[in-house]
Design a protein around this motif. Structure first.
Motif, PDB file in Angstrom:
ATOM      1  N   THR A   4      31.104 -24.648 -11.854  1.00  0.00           N
ATOM      2  CA  THR A   4      30.067 -24.049 -12.685  1.00  0.00           C
ATOM      3  C   THR A   4      28.895 -25.010 -12.741  1.00  0.00           C
ATOM      4  O   THR A   4      29.083 -26.214 -12.951  1.00  0.00           O
ATOM      5  N   VAL A   5      27.694 -24.481 -12.533  1.00  0.00           N
ATOM      6  CA  VAL A   5      26.481 -25.290 -12.545  1.00  0.00           C
ATOM      7  C   VAL A   5      25.589 -24.846 -13.699  1.00  0.00           C
ATOM      8  O   VAL A   5      25.191 -23.674 -13.768  1.00  0.00           O
ATOM      9  N   PHE A   6      25.269 -25.779 -14.599  1.00  0.00           N
ATOM     10  CA  PHE A   6      24.304 -25.539 -15.666  1.00  0.00           C
ATOM     11  C   PHE A   6      22.956 -26.129 -15.251  1.00  0.00           C
ATOM     12  O   PHE A   6      22.890 -27.114 -14.537  1.00  0.00           O
ATOM     13  N   GLY A   7      21.879 -25.524 -15.744  1.00  0.00           N
ATOM     14  CA  GLY A   7      20.558 -25.954 -15.305  1.00  0.00           C
ATOM     15  C   GLY A   7      20.308 -25.537 -13.865  1.00  0.00           C
ATOM     16  O   GLY A   7      19.633 -26.237 -13.105  1.00  0.00           O
ATOM     17  N   ALA A   8      20.819 -24.381 -13.502  1.00  0.00           N
ATOM     18  CA  ALA A   8      20.827 -23.960 -12.097  1.00  0.00           C
ATOM     19  C   ALA A   8      19.487 -23.459 -11.592  1.00  0.00           C
ATOM     20  O   ALA A   8      19.371 -23.113 -10.415  1.00  0.00           O
ATOM     21  N   THR A   9      18.461 -23.419 -12.447  1.00  0.00           N
ATOM     22  CA  THR A   9      17.142 -22.993 -11.972  1.00  0.00           C
ATOM     23  C   THR A   9      16.242 -24.169 -11.615  1.00  0.00           C
ATOM     24  O   THR A   9      15.173 -23.985 -11.038  1.00  0.00           O
ATOM     25  N   ASP A  33      16.750 -18.432 -17.458  1.00  0.00           N
ATOM     26  CA  ASP A  33      15.716 -17.532 -16.971  1.00  0.00           C
ATOM     27  C   ASP A  33      16.049 -17.114 -15.542  1.00  0.00           C
ATOM     28  O   ASP A  33      15.736 -17.845 -14.595  1.00  0.00           O
ATOM     29  N   PRO A  34      16.688 -15.963 -15.349  1.00  0.00           N
ATOM     30  CA  PRO A  34      17.086 -15.537 -13.996  1.00  0.00           C
ATOM     31  C   PRO A  34      15.914 -15.434 -13.028  1.00  0.00           C
ATOM     32  O   PRO A  34      16.110 -15.575 -11.808  1.00  0.00           O
ATOM     33  N   ALA A  35      14.701 -15.207 -13.522  1.00  0.00           N
ATOM     34  CA  ALA A  35      13.548 -15.080 -12.632  1.00  0.00           C
ATOM     35  C   ALA A  35      13.246 -16.372 -11.895  1.00  0.00           C
ATOM     36  O   ALA A  35      12.608 -16.352 -10.834  1.00  0.00           O
ATOM     37  N   VAL A  49      25.149 -16.159 -14.251  1.00  0.00           N
ATOM     38  CA  VAL A  49      25.362 -15.820 -15.660  1.00  0.00           C
ATOM     39  C   VAL A  49      24.133 -16.244 -16.460  1.00  0.00           C
ATOM     40  O   VAL A  49      23.685 -17.393 -16.370  1.00  0.00           O
ATOM     41  N   ARG A  50      23.618 -15.338 -17.248  1.00  0.00           N
ATOM     42  CA  ARG A  50      22.470 -15.660 -18.103  1.00  0.00           C
ATOM     43  C   ARG A  50      22.960 -16.081 -19.478  1.00  0.00           C
ATOM     44  O   ARG A  50      23.804 -15.421 -20.083  1.00  0.00           O
ATOM     45  N   SER A  51      22.400 -17.191 -19.989  1.00  0.00           N
ATOM     46  CA  SER A  51      22.786 -17.670 -21.316  1.00  0.00           C
ATOM     47  C   SER A  51      21.670 -18.512 -21.906  1.00  0.00           C
ATOM     48  O   SER A  51      20.984 -19.257 -21.198  1.00  0.00           O
ATOM     49  N   GLY A  52      21.508 -18.401 -23.203  1.00  0.00           N
ATOM     50  CA  GLY A  52      20.555 -19.238 -23.913  1.00  0.00           C
ATOM     51  C   GLY A  52      21.101 -20.615 -24.234  1.00  0.00           C
ATOM     52  O   GLY A  52      20.385 -21.467 -24.761  1.00  0.00           O
ATOM     53  N   LEU A  53      22.377 -20.856 -23.934  1.00  0.00           N
ATOM     54  CA  LEU A  53      23.031 -22.157 -24.105  1.00  0.00           C
ATOM     55  C   LEU A  53      23.001 -22.647 -25.557  1.00  0.00           C
ATOM     56  O   LEU A  53      22.836 -23.834 -25.828  1.00  0.00           O
ATOM     57  N   THR A  54      23.179 -21.721 -26.466  1.00  0.00           N
ATOM     58  CA  THR A  54      23.193 -22.098 -27.879  1.00  0.00           C
ATOM     59  C   THR A  54      24.578 -21.977 -28.503  1.00  0.00           C
ATOM     60  O   THR A  54      24.842 -22.578 -29.549  1.00  0.00           O
TER      61      THR A  54
END
Length: 212
Positions: A4-9, A33-35, A49-54
């Motif tokens: 799993t990669v966070f900060g993937a953008t 932000d998937p965009a 996966v989209r998430s606000g990470l909160t």
């Protein structure tokens, strides 16, 4: 492996996804932000996966059953200082709830010890950069303190100034230190180092300096 990669953008995050897929891994990319996510892949080895990470509870499904979690979360500018610690706490909460142990994160060279036999120019540049980005580095130090207090098998990867250049696969790493006169590294090579360190038991619960 399942990753799993966070900060993937971000620059390092997208390289983690791209290189992970190229190596045959299954990758879950968590994005706010998937965009901004531009990696494409055929087949079913990529899940976005989209998430606000909160909310750690929201992230549990993104980390459960994974062999490793890799995080490129961090401030994009000085005004974002504090984001690395805050978001990493959320990731740690999700991992600990699911019993997932292996975690690799991006930090920064000045957060760790200075290189042995560092020259005057390098010491001066290190001091100047640390002063200019003191809030960002304070955030990263707090993030690393959170890691040290967690139950995860973490590794903090500490690069110097980042460049948008192609992957070389040739760089230096120093566990609990930093490569002498290491001033630059490409984001692609930071990602390469992180993926290479996943199975390195000598890097568990340690900081690793990485530079050309």
């Amino acid at each position: 492996m399942k990753l799993t990669v966070f900060g993937a953008t971000g620059g390092i995050g997208q390289e983690l996804v791209r290189q992970g897929l190229a190596a045959g891994h299954e990758v879950t990319a968590v994005v706010r932000d998937p965009a901004r996510f531009t990696v494409t892949a055929t087949g079913d080895r990529l899940d976005v996966v989209r998430s606000g990470l909160t909310d750690p509870q929201e992230l549990r499904a993104a980390v459960t059953g994974r062999d490793a979690v890799l995080s490129a979360l961090g401030a994009r500018s000085r005004k974002d200082a504090g984001v690395a610690t805050r978001l990493t706490r959320t990731v740690l909460g999700a991992m600990e709830a699911e019993g997932i142990r292996r975690l690799l994160v991006v930090s920064a060279g000045p957060v760790g010890p200075a290189p042995e036999h560092d020259g005057l120019l390098d010491r001066g540049m290190r001091g100047l950069v640390s002063a200019l980005l003191k809030d960002v580095y304070a955030d990263l130090r707090e993030m690393e303190a959170e890691l040290a207090g967690s139950g995860t098998d973490w590794t903090s990867v500490r690069p110097p100034r980042l460049q948008n250049k192609p992957l070389t696969g040739h760089y230096r790493t120093v566990i609990d230190g930093f490569p002498p006169s290491g001033r630059f590294i490409a984001r692609a090579d930071v990602a390469h180092a992180m993926l290479s360190l996943i199975t390195d038991e000598g890097a568990v619960r340690r900081g690793v300096g990485v530079a050309y």
